[in-house]
Design a protein around this motif. Structure first.
Motif, PDB file in Angstrom:
ATOM      1  N   ALA A   1       0.823  -1.211   0.000  1.00  0.00           N
ATOM      2  CA  ALA A   1       0.000   0.000   0.000  1.00  0.00           C
ATOM      3  C   ALA A   1       0.859   1.263   0.000  1.00  0.00           C
ATOM      4  O   ALA A   1       0.530   2.251  -0.654  1.00  0.00           O
ATOM      5  N   VAL A   2       1.961   1.240   0.743  1.00  0.00           N
ATOM      6  CA  VAL A   2       2.901   2.359   0.716  1.00  0.00           C
ATOM      7  C   VAL A   2       3.481   2.515  -0.682  1.00  0.00           C
ATOM      8  O   VAL A   2       3.639   3.627  -1.203  1.00  0.00           O
TER       9      VAL A   2
ATOM     10  N   VAL B   1     -10.507   6.020   6.382  1.00  0.00           N
ATOM     11  CA  VAL B   1     -11.872   5.972   5.847  1.00  0.00           C
ATOM     12  C   VAL B   1     -12.367   7.388   5.569  1.00  0.00           C
ATOM     13  O   VAL B   1     -12.995   7.656   4.527  1.00  0.00           O
ATOM     14  N   VAL B   2     -12.092   8.308   6.492  1.00  0.00           N
ATOM     15  CA  VAL B   2     -12.471   9.711   6.271  1.00  0.00           C
ATOM     16  C   VAL B   2     -11.765  10.265   5.037  1.00  0.00           C
ATOM     17  O   VAL B   2     -12.360  10.979   4.218  1.00  0.00           O
ATOM     18  N   MET B   3     -10.487   9.933   4.875  1.00  0.00           N
ATOM     19  CA  MET B   3      -9.738  10.391   3.711  1.00  0.00           C
ATOM     20  C   MET B   3     -10.295   9.800   2.419  1.00  0.00           C
ATOM     21  O   MET B   3     -10.261  10.447   1.361  1.00  0.00           O
ATOM     22  N   ALA B   4     -10.835   8.590   2.494  1.00  0.00           N
ATOM     23  CA  ALA B   4     -11.455   7.986   1.316  1.00  0.00           C
ATOM     24  C   ALA B   4     -12.648   8.817   0.863  1.00  0.00           C
ATOM     25  O   ALA B   4     -12.841   9.068  -0.336  1.00  0.00           O
TER      26      ALA B   4
ATOM     27  N   VAL C   1      -9.606   8.397  -7.613  1.00  0.00           N
ATOM     28  CA  VAL C   1     -10.319   7.119  -7.524  1.00  0.00           C
ATOM     29  C   VAL C   1      -9.405   6.037  -6.950  1.00  0.00           C
ATOM     30  O   VAL C   1      -9.815   5.248  -6.092  1.00  0.00           O
ATOM     31  N   ILE C   2      -8.150   5.999  -7.414  1.00  0.00           N
ATOM     32  CA  ILE C   2      -7.187   5.026  -6.893  1.00  0.00           C
ATOM     33  C   ILE C   2      -7.015   5.199  -5.389  1.00  0.00           C
ATOM     34  O   ILE C   2      -7.045   4.225  -4.618  1.00  0.00           O
ATOM     35  N   MET C   3      -6.852   6.435  -4.960  1.00  0.00           N
ATOM     36  CA  MET C   3      -6.640   6.705  -3.545  1.00  0.00           C
ATOM     37  C   MET C   3      -7.883   6.400  -2.723  1.00  0.00           C
ATOM     38  O   MET C   3      -7.780   5.941  -1.578  1.00  0.00           O
ATOM     39  N   THR C   4      -9.061   6.646  -3.277  1.00  0.00           N
ATOM     40  CA  THR C   4     -10.298   6.325  -2.564  1.00  0.00           C
ATOM     41  C   THR C   4     -10.372   4.837  -2.243  1.00  0.00           C
ATOM     42  O   THR C   4     -10.660   4.431  -1.109  1.00  0.00           O
ATOM     43  N   VAL C   5     -10.101   4.002  -3.253  1.00  0.00           N
ATOM     44  CA  VAL C   5     -10.145   2.550  -3.064  1.00  0.00           C
ATOM     45  C   VAL C   5      -9.088   2.113  -2.046  1.00  0.00           C
ATOM     46  O   VAL C   5      -9.364   1.314  -1.139  1.00  0.00           O
TER      47      VAL C   5
ATOM     48  N   LEU D   1     -10.079   3.128   1.558  1.00  0.00           N
ATOM     49  CA  LEU D   1     -11.152   2.296   2.104  1.00  0.00           C
ATOM     50  C   LEU D   1     -10.641   0.924   2.519  1.00  0.00           C
ATOM     51  O   LEU D   1     -10.926   0.444   3.624  1.00  0.00           O
ATOM     52  N   ILE D   2      -9.874   0.274   1.636  1.00  0.00           N
ATOM     53  CA  ILE D   2      -9.370  -1.065   1.932  1.00  0.00           C
ATOM     54  C   ILE D   2      -8.432  -1.041   3.136  1.00  0.00           C
ATOM     55  O   ILE D   2      -8.547  -1.854   4.063  1.00  0.00           O
ATOM     56  N   LEU D   3      -7.520  -0.079   3.135  1.00  0.00           N
ATOM     57  CA  LEU D   3      -6.540  -0.006   4.222  1.00  0.00           C
ATOM     58  C   LEU D   3      -7.184   0.419   5.532  1.00  0.00           C
ATOM     59  O   LEU D   3      -6.812  -0.067   6.602  1.00  0.00           O
TER      60      LEU D   3
END
Length: 223
Positions: free
Chosen positions: A14-15, A88-91, A200-204, A207-209
């Motif tokens: 993820a990093v 999650v907030v950042m998503a 969009v990439i960062m949103t996903v 959320l997952i992380l």
């Protein structure tokens, strides 16, 4: 040690998946500075990761984080849950900004960067200015602090985690070193796609992380 690395693999990948960092290296490569500035950028990213994580691990283990009954161990689990909620907030924030697809202003200055500026930008993008990487590095530090490892294993885990964290940006860097004449052809499409789909990439990812950190933290707290 291997079980700790397996536990950290998701965080490390993820990093590594950092569209902004990848675009920065691609821009350096396509401007003909991949071998110099790209190398400096990658070294800055790697050094920040291992120094930041290593410092927190030293603090955590000095405070007794490797003892499952200690208050520090439990505090790390609670912080992990908080970091997950933050992601999650950042998503949500990233999803709200998904229509903003313009090129950030700082990218226009990459062509004129010196080696030292590229090194500093690598440090900044990999931590202080990254809303994704800092929580992940904190979480990884906590996991390593809690693990029952001897000193040389802790050092090895931190160094290997740093390598995993820069794997994605090594790809455009390697292309610029091995096949500099093909950089534009191979990387221009990827660069445009990353810029256009960054939110969009960062949103996903967020959320997952976020879900992973919340789940892992809660599981440790209740076990």
């Amino acid at each position: 040690m291997l079980h700790v690395l397996a536990d950290l693999l998701t965080l490390g990948v993820a990093v590594a998946i950092s569209p902004i960092a990848m675009v920065a290296v691609i821009l350096m490569a396509t401007s003909g500075k991949g071998r110099t500035n790209g190398t400096a950028f990658m070294l800055g990213s790697y050094l920040f990761c291992i120094v930041f994580v290593g410092s927190l691990v030293v603090i955590g283990r000095s405070a007794g984080a490797d003892d499952e009954e200690s208050a520090t161990h439990l505090l790390i689990d609670a912080v992990e849950v908080a970091l997950g909620a933050f992601l999650v907030v950042m998503a949500v924030r990233q999803w709200q900004r998904r229509s903003h697809t313009g090129t950030p202003q700082w990218m226009n200055a990459i062509d004129g960067m010196t080696v030292w500026k590229a090194f500093i930008v690598g440090i900044l993008i990999s931590g202080p200015l990254s809303p994704k990487d800092l929580p992940l590095l904190f979480a990884a530090s906590g996991r390593i602090s809690q693990a029952e490892l001897v000193v040389h294993e802790v050092v090895a885990v931190v160094l290997i985690f740093g390598v995993i964290g820069v794997m994605a940006i090594t790809i455009p860097w390697l292309i610029s070193v091995i096949a500099p004449s093909q950089v534009e052809m191979r990387l221009s499409g990827l660069r445009d796609w990353l810029i256009g789909n960054h939110a969009v990439i960062m949103t996903v990812l967020f959320l997952i992380l976020g879900a992973k950190l919340i789940g892992a933290g809660v599981a440790d707290l209740v076990s």
